[in-house]
Design a protein around this motif. Structure first.
Motif, PDB file in Angstrom:
ATOM      1  N   ARG A  14       0.832  -1.209   0.000  1.00  0.00           N
ATOM      2  CA  ARG A  14       0.000   0.000   0.000  1.00  0.00           C
ATOM      3  C   ARG A  14       0.865   1.257   0.000  1.00  0.00           C
ATOM      4  N   ILE A  15       1.921   1.238   0.773  1.00  0.00           N
ATOM      5  CA  ILE A  15       2.840   2.379   0.809  1.00  0.00           C
ATOM      6  C   ILE A  15       3.504   2.544  -0.561  1.00  0.00           C
ATOM      7  N   PHE A  16       3.890   1.440  -1.176  1.00  0.00           N
ATOM      8  CA  PHE A  16       4.517   1.505  -2.501  1.00  0.00           C
ATOM      9  C   PHE A  16       3.551   2.097  -3.527  1.00  0.00           C
ATOM     10  N   ARG A  17       2.288   1.708  -3.469  1.00  0.00           N
ATOM     11  CA  ARG A  17       1.289   2.274  -4.393  1.00  0.00           C
ATOM     12  C   ARG A  17       1.143   3.776  -4.183  1.00  0.00           C
ATOM     13  N   ALA A  18       1.159   4.217  -2.924  1.00  0.00           N
ATOM     14  CA  ALA A  18       1.088   5.655  -2.629  1.00  0.00           C
ATOM     15  C   ALA A  18       2.317   6.373  -3.185  1.00  0.00           C
ATOM     16  N   LEU A  19       3.479   5.735  -3.108  1.00  0.00           N
ATOM     17  CA  LEU A  19       4.703   6.312  -3.686  1.00  0.00           C
ATOM     18  C   LEU A  19       4.592   6.455  -5.200  1.00  0.00           C
ATOM     19  N   MET A  20       4.060   5.440  -5.853  1.00  0.00           N
ATOM     20  CA  MET A  20       3.910   5.494  -7.310  1.00  0.00           C
ATOM     21  C   MET A  20       2.939   6.602  -7.706  1.00  0.00           C
TER      22      MET A  20
END
Length: 183
Positions: A14-20
């Motif tokens: 989820r954090i990675f998706r927010a970063l993208m």
């Protein structure tokens, strides 16, 4: 033994998706609060990005010693690190890697811890890919020298990408984004 939320794979995703999303829409704010469980946002972002194949320079000693084994990244000097964790209120030290014309992707990503995103401090105007026309971003706790350093190292496709983080939020300023300080 309870494992912190940031080390759980579903939270890292989820954090990675927010970063993208932050990289695709420079200057947009993204809260990570739901997945941090009280951890600082830079710890959650690093937990999502790093593995044994990456290098990290903790330029201002923000990480705890017990974070390193969990992150798995190798410690490296600023000039050679893939990721740099920096304190935004401190003056930059060292020169991040900017890649080469044949491998522009081999540049550093700076994670800069600031006091507050979206409220008070310096007002920045952002322009470039992923932004309709312009975007305004307020940042407090960011030494102006960070923006000067960023500008100095950008000669597209070469350059550095920046992720700004406060306690719970992130935003991104990729190398393709033009930044003008308004106040």
């Amino acid at each position: 033994m309870k494992i912190d939320a940031i080390w759980q794979p579903e939270n890292q995703q989820r954090i990675f998706r927010a970063l993208m999303e932050a990289m695709a829409r420079p200057g947009s704010l993204h809260s990570l609060d739901a997945w941090l469980d009280g951890a600082r946002s830079y710890r959650g972002v690093l937990a999502s990005l790093l593995d044994a194949g990456t290098t990290l320079s903790d330029c201002h000693d923000l990480l705890e010693p017990n974070d390193w084994p969990l992150l798995q990244a190798r410690q490296e000097i600023t000039e050679k690190a893939d990721y740099l964790l920096c304190q935004g209120s401190a003056h930059p030290n060292g020169s991040p890697k900017v890649g080469s014309l044949s491998c522009p992707d081999q540049s550093a990503t700076l994670l800069i811890q600031v006091e507050n995103l979206g409220n008070g401090g310096s007002s920045l105007m952002l322009q470039g890919p992923g932004i309709q026309s312009t975007c305004s971003l307020e940042v407090s706790g960011l030494e102006p020298a960070w923006l000067e350093l960023r500008e100095e190292y950008i000669s597209f496709p070469l350059g550095i990408d920046c992720i700004l983080l406060d306690q719970k939020n992130i935003t991104a300023i990729p190398r393709t984004t033009k930044v003008k300080v308004l106040s």
